[in-house]
Enzyme design. Structure first.
Site, PDB file in Angstrom:
ATOM      1  CB  SER A   1     -18.975   1.235 -22.507  1.00  0.00           C
ATOM      2  OG  SER A   1     -18.313   1.466 -23.709  1.00  0.00           O
TER       3      SER A   1
ATOM      4  CD  GLU B   1     -24.754  -3.535 -25.880  1.00  0.00           C
ATOM      5  OE1 GLU B   1     -24.918  -3.776 -27.096  1.00  0.00           O
ATOM      6  OE2 GLU B   1     -23.873  -4.076 -25.197  1.00  0.00           O
TER       7      GLU B   1
ATOM      8  N   PRO C   1     -28.991  -0.772 -18.795  1.00  0.00           N
ATOM      9  CG  PRO C   1     -29.884   1.321 -18.261  1.00  0.00           C
ATOM     10  CD  PRO C   1     -29.603  -0.019 -17.686  1.00  0.00           C
ATOM     11  CD  GLU C   2     -23.269  -1.809 -20.640  1.00  0.00           C
ATOM     12  OE1 GLU C   2     -22.486  -0.886 -20.303  1.00  0.00           O
ATOM     13  OE2 GLU C   2     -23.174  -2.968 -20.208  1.00  0.00           O
ATOM     14  CB  ILE C   3     -25.120   5.568 -20.227  1.00  0.00           C
ATOM     15  CG1 ILE C   3     -23.712   5.660 -19.618  1.00  0.00           C
ATOM     16  CG2 ILE C   3     -26.154   5.066 -19.241  1.00  0.00           C
ATOM     17  CD1 ILE C   3     -23.594   6.635 -18.459  1.00  0.00           C
TER      18      ILE C   3
END
Length: 306
Positions: A208, A211, A268-270
């Site tokens: 979430s 970024e 990575p926050e998807i």
């Protein structure tokens, strides 16, 4: 070839196991898997090998229970890349067969199977339901991040563990780093698996914020290499690169990988920020569009430049 993995459902541990067996059956040499450890509640932790090359990279998902959509994404990648390999197709300009003959992508799609099952299926998925209800102060497990013992697996790695910020100090649905580094079998499994390989880079998928964390306390040549790959990663996904500042809180898998193995690692926050809950399935199409080439892009970088 038809797709085996359906990522647009509540993707359970049981479904993942079923799909792994089918992928291995359809692509018996290309896709293989091993049980590399057990969770607290004795579920298998699986590592999946895709490809034949000596250059190895590592992608993992679902350290955090409510972030199970990262498992769907990684399983989708395995399926999609396998289909392209067999059909001799390219994806986004990457010649999949040539690449996977030179590089191998390893996956641990679900680091935290007990926690994922708790979020998706409720307390009866746990071996000791009363203990989990007591930790949670109730029966709503939709925000749960930890493993089944109430330890946050992404605060378990030996990277500045003593100085982790915002530690709640006791088993909880989130934010408890545990009694010692690697106290939990799931984090210890991923740690040992990593040390048993020669991964040129690693990715721990979380869910979430759209970024990418990439910089934890790295400097010199590692900083330059990490920045170069992070910028390609950012361009591919349109995720923002995060500068954690001079004194970030540690304990994460990629914090440890960067500081101990001195190789690039990315978190990575998807999804766009959704708050403390699982990412809704309606977000998946964009997540897939953003990430479907990432494994191939990173394998190419590792093979050519690392």
């Amino acid at each position: 070839m038809e797709s085996i993995v359906n990522p647009k459902v509540i993707y359970t541990y049981q479904q993942m196991v079923k799909d792994l067996k089918k992928l291995n059956q359809v692509y018996p040499n290309l896709v293989t898997y091993d049980v590399i450890g057990k969770s607290v509640d004795n579920r298998n932790i699986y590592a999946v090998k895709l490809g034949f090359g000596e250059t190895e990279i590592f992608l993992n998902g679902a350290h955090h229970a409510r972030e199970w959509l990262t498992t769907s994404l990684l399983m989708n990648m395995i399926d999609y890349y396998s289909q392209a390999y067999e059909a001799n197709n390219s994806i986004g300009g990457y010649d999949v067969k040539t690449l996977l003959n030179k590089a191998t992508i390893w996956f641990v799609p679900m680091v935290n199977p007990d926690g994922v099952s708790l979020v998706q299926l409720g307390v009866n998925s746990a071996k000791r339901p009363d203990e989990v209800i007591a930790i949670n102060n109730g029966n709503d497990f939709s925000t749960w991040k930890a493993n089944i013992r109430g330890v946050d697996l992404n605060r378990q790695y030996p990277a500045d563990w003593d100085s982790i910020q915002d530690n709640v100090g006791h088993p909880a649905s989130m934010m408890y780093k545990g009694p010692t580094p690697l106290s939990e079998p799931e984090s210890k499994t991923v740690y040992t698996f990593t040390l048993n390989h020669d991964f040129k880079l690693a990715v721990a998928y979380h869910s979430s914020g759209e970024e990418i964390f990439w910089k934890y306390k790295c400097k010199g040549e590692l900083l330059e290499t990490s920045k170069r790959i992070a910028e390609i990663f950012s361009e591919k996904t349109e995720y923002q690169l995060v500068d954690p500042g001079p004194n970030p809180s540690g304990g994460g898998y990629t914090d440890w990988f960067l500081t101990t193995l001195k190789r690039p690692a990315f978190t990575p926050e998807i999804s766009p920020l959704v708050g403390p809950r699982p990412v809704p399935l309606k977000n998946y199409d964009k997540i897939w569009k953003d990430n479907k080439e990432v494994g191939l892009m990173l394998a190419t970088e590792a093979y050519l430049h690392l």
